[in-house]
Design an enzyme around this catalytic site. Structure first.
Site, PDB file in Angstrom:
ATOM      1  N   HIS A 109       0.833  -1.201   0.000  1.00 41.35           N
ATOM      2  CA  HIS A 109       0.000   0.000   0.000  1.00 41.35           C
ATOM      3  C   HIS A 109       0.869   1.253   0.000  1.00 41.35           C
ATOM      4  O   HIS A 109       1.978   1.240   0.515  1.00 41.35           O
ATOM      5  CB  HIS A 109      -0.961   0.031   1.195  1.00 41.35           C
ATOM      6  CG  HIS A 109      -0.296  -0.121   2.526  1.00 41.35           C
ATOM      7  ND1 HIS A 109       0.102  -1.339   3.024  1.00 41.35           N
ATOM      8  CD2 HIS A 109       0.034   0.791   3.480  1.00 41.35           C
ATOM      9  CE1 HIS A 109       0.639  -1.175   4.224  1.00 41.35           C
ATOM     10  NE2 HIS A 109       0.631   0.117   4.522  1.00 41.35           N
ATOM     11  N   HIS A 111       0.514   5.273   1.144  1.00 45.20           N
ATOM     12  CA  HIS A 111      -0.262   6.323   1.806  1.00 45.20           C
ATOM     13  C   HIS A 111      -0.120   7.602   0.989  1.00 45.20           C
ATOM     14  O   HIS A 111       0.997   7.987   0.627  1.00 45.20           O
ATOM     15  CB  HIS A 111       0.293   6.651   3.197  1.00 45.20           C
ATOM     16  CG  HIS A 111       0.313   5.508   4.164  1.00 45.20           C
ATOM     17  ND1 HIS A 111      -0.506   5.473   5.280  1.00 45.20           N
ATOM     18  CD2 HIS A 111       1.071   4.378   4.231  1.00 45.20           C
ATOM     19  CE1 HIS A 111      -0.246   4.373   5.982  1.00 45.20           C
ATOM     20  NE2 HIS A 111       0.711   3.699   5.371  1.00 45.20           N
TER      21      HIS A 111
HETATM   22  P1  5GP Z   1       1.326   0.725   7.557  1.00 48.92           P
HETATM   23  O1  5GP Z   1       1.960   1.007   8.890  1.00 48.92           O
HETATM   24  O2  5GP Z   1       1.192  -0.756   7.302  1.00 48.92           O
HETATM   25  O3  5GP Z   1       2.022   1.458   6.442  1.00 48.92           O
HETATM   26  O4  5GP Z   1      -0.107   1.380   7.616  1.00 48.92           O
HETATM   27  C1  5GP Z   1      -1.301   0.667   7.652  1.00 48.92           C
HETATM   28  C2  5GP Z   1      -2.428   1.659   7.710  1.00 48.92           C
HETATM   29  O5  5GP Z   1      -3.638   0.958   7.601  1.00 48.92           O
HETATM   30  C3  5GP Z   1      -2.493   2.476   9.006  1.00 48.92           C
HETATM   31  O6  5GP Z   1      -2.381   3.867   8.698  1.00 48.92           O
HETATM   32  C4  5GP Z   1      -3.867   2.126   9.587  1.00 48.92           C
HETATM   33  O7  5GP Z   1      -4.527   3.238  10.173  1.00 48.92           O
HETATM   34  C5  5GP Z   1      -4.608   1.613   8.369  1.00 48.92           C
HETATM   35  N1  5GP Z   1      -5.627   0.609   8.690  1.00 48.92           N
HETATM   36  C6  5GP Z   1      -5.497  -0.470   9.501  1.00 48.92           C
HETATM   37  N2  5GP Z   1      -6.639  -1.171   9.540  1.00 48.92           N
HETATM   38  C7  5GP Z   1      -7.523  -0.505   8.747  1.00 48.92           C
HETATM   39  C8  5GP Z   1      -8.879  -0.758   8.381  1.00 48.92           C
HETATM   40  O8  5GP Z   1      -9.529  -1.723   8.810  1.00 48.92           O
HETATM   41  N3  5GP Z   1      -9.470   0.140   7.551  1.00 48.92           N
HETATM   42  C9  5GP Z   1      -8.781   1.220   7.050  1.00 48.92           C
HETATM   43  N4  5GP Z   1      -9.455   2.044   6.222  1.00 48.92           N
HETATM   44  N5  5GP Z   1      -7.496   1.484   7.365  1.00 48.92           N
HETATM   45  C10 5GP Z   1      -6.875   0.619   8.204  1.00 48.92           C
END
Ligand code: 5GP
Length: 128
Positions: A109, A111
């Site tokens: 993913h 952001h």
């Molecule tokens: P990472 O640290 O893996 O780059 O970020 C994962 C992101 O996924 C985090 O910003 C978190 O808030 C988001 N996230 C986690 N679970 C969910 C979910 O169930 N729905 C949505 N829309 N975002 C999520």
């Protein structure tokens, strides 16, 4: 070592429709939705529909069609979300990958963050 994809991760569940999401745009190969814990006025997650663990996995193994669709969708989103540099002040892309980056969800993913000044690229306390 090849990556192993865990299809029980939360974004896989979102793609299957098991967990709801606030979709911003969906294309043949890509889904974008609002982050559940927004860190900025604009905080959207862009994910490929394919089973890729992180950015380097996606870049190495995704098809040209998937990569093109992902890149074009993300570019369009910056304008649609009002954060493109010419009109919206700019944005930051983050693709946390692996342990050092504290990747929480093991599905590739990116952001998109924007809508306010975003500060330094890394938190001061984390730098060394
Ligand atoms: P990472 O640290 O893996 O780059 O970020 C994962 C992101 O996924 C985090 O910003 C978190 O808030 C988001 N996230 C986690 N679970 C969910 C979910 O169930 N729905 C949505 N829309 N975002 C999520």
């Amino acid at each position: 070592m090849p990556y192993e994809y865990d299809d029980q991760n939360v974004f896989a569940k979102i793609l299957r429709g098991d967990i709801p999401n606030q979709t911003v745009i969906e294309t043949e190969h890509t889904l974008a939705f609002h982050d559940i814990n927004a860190q900025a006025p604009v905080h959207v997650l862009v994910i490929p529909k394919g089973a890729y663990v992180n950015y380097d996995h996606f870049g190495a193994e995704a098809t040209a069609a998937e990569i093109t669709d992902f890149t074009r969708t993300l570019a369009k989103l910056t304008a649609d979300l009002g954060v493109a540099p010419d009109a919206g002040g700019g944005y930051r892309l983050i693709a946390n990958s692996g342990e050092a980056a504290i990747q929480e969800v093991p599905h590739m993913h990116v952001h998109i963050l924007g809508g306010r000044p975003l500060g330094a690229i890394l938190a001061t306390a984390a730098s060394s």
